[in-house]
Design a protein around this motif. Structure first.
Motif, PDB file in Angstrom:
ATOM      1  N   ILE A 171      -4.801  -3.948   8.955  1.00  0.00           N
ATOM      2  CA  ILE A 171      -4.296  -3.514  10.454  1.00  0.00           C
ATOM      3  C   ILE A 171      -2.947  -3.178  10.534  1.00  0.00           C
ATOM      4  O   ILE A 171      -2.227  -2.485  10.943  1.00  0.00           O
ATOM      5  N   ILE A 172      -2.292  -4.285   9.875  1.00  0.00           N
ATOM      6  CA  ILE A 172      -0.840  -4.316  10.025  1.00  0.00           C
ATOM      7  C   ILE A 172      -0.137  -3.284   9.150  1.00  0.00           C
ATOM      8  O   ILE A 172       0.810  -2.664   9.103  1.00  0.00           O
ATOM      9  N   ARG A 173      -0.564  -3.374   7.720  1.00  0.00           N
ATOM     10  CA  ARG A 173      -0.039  -2.718   6.476  1.00  0.00           C
ATOM     11  C   ARG A 173      -0.884  -1.894   5.941  1.00  0.00           C
ATOM     12  O   ARG A 173      -0.440  -1.224   4.878  1.00  0.00           O
ATOM     13  N   GLY A 174      -1.889  -1.232   6.871  1.00  0.00           N
ATOM     14  CA  GLY A 174      -2.712  -0.341   6.119  1.00  0.00           C
ATOM     15  C   GLY A 174      -2.302   0.903   5.811  1.00  0.00           C
ATOM     16  O   GLY A 174      -2.284   1.557   4.766  1.00  0.00           O
ATOM     17  N   ARG A 175      -1.436   1.469   6.826  1.00  0.00           N
ATOM     18  CA  ARG A 175      -0.628   2.678   6.719  1.00  0.00           C
ATOM     19  C   ARG A 175       0.085   2.868   5.377  1.00  0.00           C
ATOM     20  O   ARG A 175       0.154   3.687   4.656  1.00  0.00           O
ATOM     21  N   SER A 176       0.877   1.799   5.169  1.00  0.00           N
ATOM     22  CA  SER A 176       2.027   1.652   4.102  1.00  0.00           C
ATOM     23  C   SER A 176       1.284   1.602   2.833  1.00  0.00           C
ATOM     24  O   SER A 176       1.681   1.790   1.672  1.00  0.00           O
ATOM     25  N   MET A 177      -0.011   0.836   2.822  1.00  0.00           N
ATOM     26  CA  MET A 177      -0.841   0.752   1.687  1.00  0.00           C
ATOM     27  C   MET A 177      -1.307   1.816   1.209  1.00  0.00           C
ATOM     28  O   MET A 177      -1.040   2.117   0.033  1.00  0.00           O
ATOM     29  N   GLY A 178      -1.652   2.930   1.914  1.00  0.00           N
ATOM     30  CA  GLY A 178      -1.873   4.340   1.795  1.00  0.00           C
ATOM     31  C   GLY A 178      -0.990   5.013   1.027  1.00  0.00           C
ATOM     32  O   GLY A 178      -1.023   5.774   0.127  1.00  0.00           O
ATOM     33  N   LEU A 179       0.329   4.766   1.759  1.00  0.00           N
ATOM     34  CA  LEU A 179       1.537   5.388   1.260  1.00  0.00           C
ATOM     35  C   LEU A 179       1.958   4.968  -0.051  1.00  0.00           C
ATOM     36  O   LEU A 179       2.217   6.101  -1.040  1.00  0.00           O
ATOM     37  N   ARG A 180       1.568   3.710  -0.377  1.00  0.00           N
ATOM     38  CA  ARG A 180       1.961   3.378  -1.827  1.00  0.00           C
ATOM     39  C   ARG A 180       1.069   3.861  -2.624  1.00  0.00           C
ATOM     40  O   ARG A 180       1.395   4.059  -3.953  1.00  0.00           O
ATOM     41  N   ASP A 181      -0.191   4.058  -2.336  1.00  0.00           N
ATOM     42  CA  ASP A 181      -1.302   4.570  -3.279  1.00  0.00           C
ATOM     43  C   ASP A 181      -0.858   5.782  -3.671  1.00  0.00           C
ATOM     44  O   ASP A 181      -1.042   6.413  -4.776  1.00  0.00           O
ATOM     45  N   GLN A 182      -0.600   6.827  -2.490  1.00  0.00           N
ATOM     46  CA  GLN A 182      -0.219   8.083  -2.890  1.00  0.00           C
ATOM     47  C   GLN A 182       1.034   8.102  -3.782  1.00  0.00           C
ATOM     48  O   GLN A 182       1.178   9.128  -4.464  1.00  0.00           O
ATOM     49  N   GLU A 183       2.124   7.405  -3.301  1.00  0.00           N
ATOM     50  CA  GLU A 183       3.076   7.639  -4.240  1.00  0.00           C
ATOM     51  C   GLU A 183       2.916   7.311  -5.732  1.00  0.00           C
ATOM     52  O   GLU A 183       3.505   7.829  -6.625  1.00  0.00           O
ATOM     53  N   GLN A 184       2.083   6.361  -6.020  1.00  0.00           N
ATOM     54  CA  GLN A 184       1.686   5.753  -7.259  1.00  0.00           C
ATOM     55  C   GLN A 184       1.128   6.993  -7.880  1.00  0.00           C
ATOM     56  O   GLN A 184       1.295   7.249  -9.286  1.00  0.00           O
ATOM     57  N   ALA A 185       0.147   7.687  -7.226  1.00  0.00           N
ATOM     58  CA  ALA A 185      -0.684   8.832  -7.855  1.00  0.00           C
ATOM     59  C   ALA A 185       0.292   9.703  -8.230  1.00  0.00           C
ATOM     60  O   ALA A 185       0.179  10.473  -8.950  1.00  0.00           O
ATOM     61  N   GLN A 186       1.386  10.080  -7.426  1.00  0.00           N
ATOM     62  CA  GLN A 186       2.342  11.164  -7.515  1.00  0.00           C
ATOM     63  C   GLN A 186       3.335  10.992  -8.701  1.00  0.00           C
ATOM     64  O   GLN A 186       3.441  11.678  -9.694  1.00  0.00           O
ATOM     65  N   LYS A 187       3.428   9.794  -9.076  1.00  0.00           N
ATOM     66  CA  LYS A 187       4.420   9.242 -10.136  1.00  0.00           C
ATOM     67  C   LYS A 187       3.465   9.413 -11.371  1.00  0.00           C
ATOM     68  O   LYS A 187       4.107   9.934 -12.428  1.00  0.00           O
ATOM     69  N   ALA A 188       2.051   9.134 -11.328  1.00  0.00           N
ATOM     70  CA  ALA A 188       1.532   9.099 -12.445  1.00  0.00           C
ATOM     71  C   ALA A 188       1.253  10.758 -12.869  1.00  0.00           C
ATOM     72  O   ALA A 188       1.072  11.169 -14.043  1.00  0.00           O
ATOM     73  N   ASP A 189       1.204  11.393 -11.782  1.00  0.00           N
ATOM     74  CA  ASP A 189       0.831  12.928 -12.035  1.00  0.00           C
ATOM     75  C   ASP A 189       2.099  13.312 -12.716  1.00  0.00           C
ATOM     76  O   ASP A 189       2.252  14.400 -13.523  1.00  0.00           O
TER      77      ASP A 189
END
Length: 138
Positions: A64-82
């Motif tokens: 609830i508190i950090r779910g949005r930022s958790m998704g953003l960190r996942d997206q950032e990590q995927a972009q770095k891997a790409d």
């Protein structure tokens, strides 16, 4: 022979599936806590204690508190891997450097083989493959 109705079997399978999902979510959250750069060490320790001591409340509160930022960190990590993968393709398709001697032909064959594998795996389109091949041979 025991009497175990089919509905009980489905219920047991559902409970097992939910249990597996729970562990997946728990490990995902623990990994996100360690990966998060915007939290101090004390905040990370607090979240870990909360998630381990009160797992259901801790996990739900974290989502609830950090779910949005958790998704953003996942997206950032995927972009770095790409980006790293695309850089690898550029490096593999780069023309040979000056001073390369008799091994140049072998290097071309190896790099063409890598490009063909990337194309076969769907990582490169036909156009990207042709451009990289032309750059390598040209």
């Amino acid at each position: 022979m025991t009497n175990y109705p089919l509905l009980n079997l489905f219920w047991t399978m559902l409970e097992f599936f939910i249990w597996i999902l729970w562990f997946f979510l728990l490990f995902k959250i623990l990994a996100d806590i360690f990966r998060s750069h915007d939290m101090s060490g004390w905040a990370k320790a607090g979240w870990i204690v909360l998630v381990i001591i009160l797992p259901f409340i801790g996990v739900l509160a974290y989502v609830i508190i950090r779910g949005r930022s958790m998704g953003l960190r996942d997206q950032e990590q995927a972009q770095k891997a790409d980006a790293a993968f695309k850089q690898y393709i550029r490096d593999a398709a780069a023309p040979p450097t000056e001073g390369v001697t008799a091994s140049t032909g072998t290097r071309h064959v190896e790099e063409l083989s890598k490009l063909a594998d990337l194309k076969a795996n769907g990582a490169l389109t036909e156009d990207e493959f042709q451009k990289a091949k032309d750059k390598l041979l040209g």
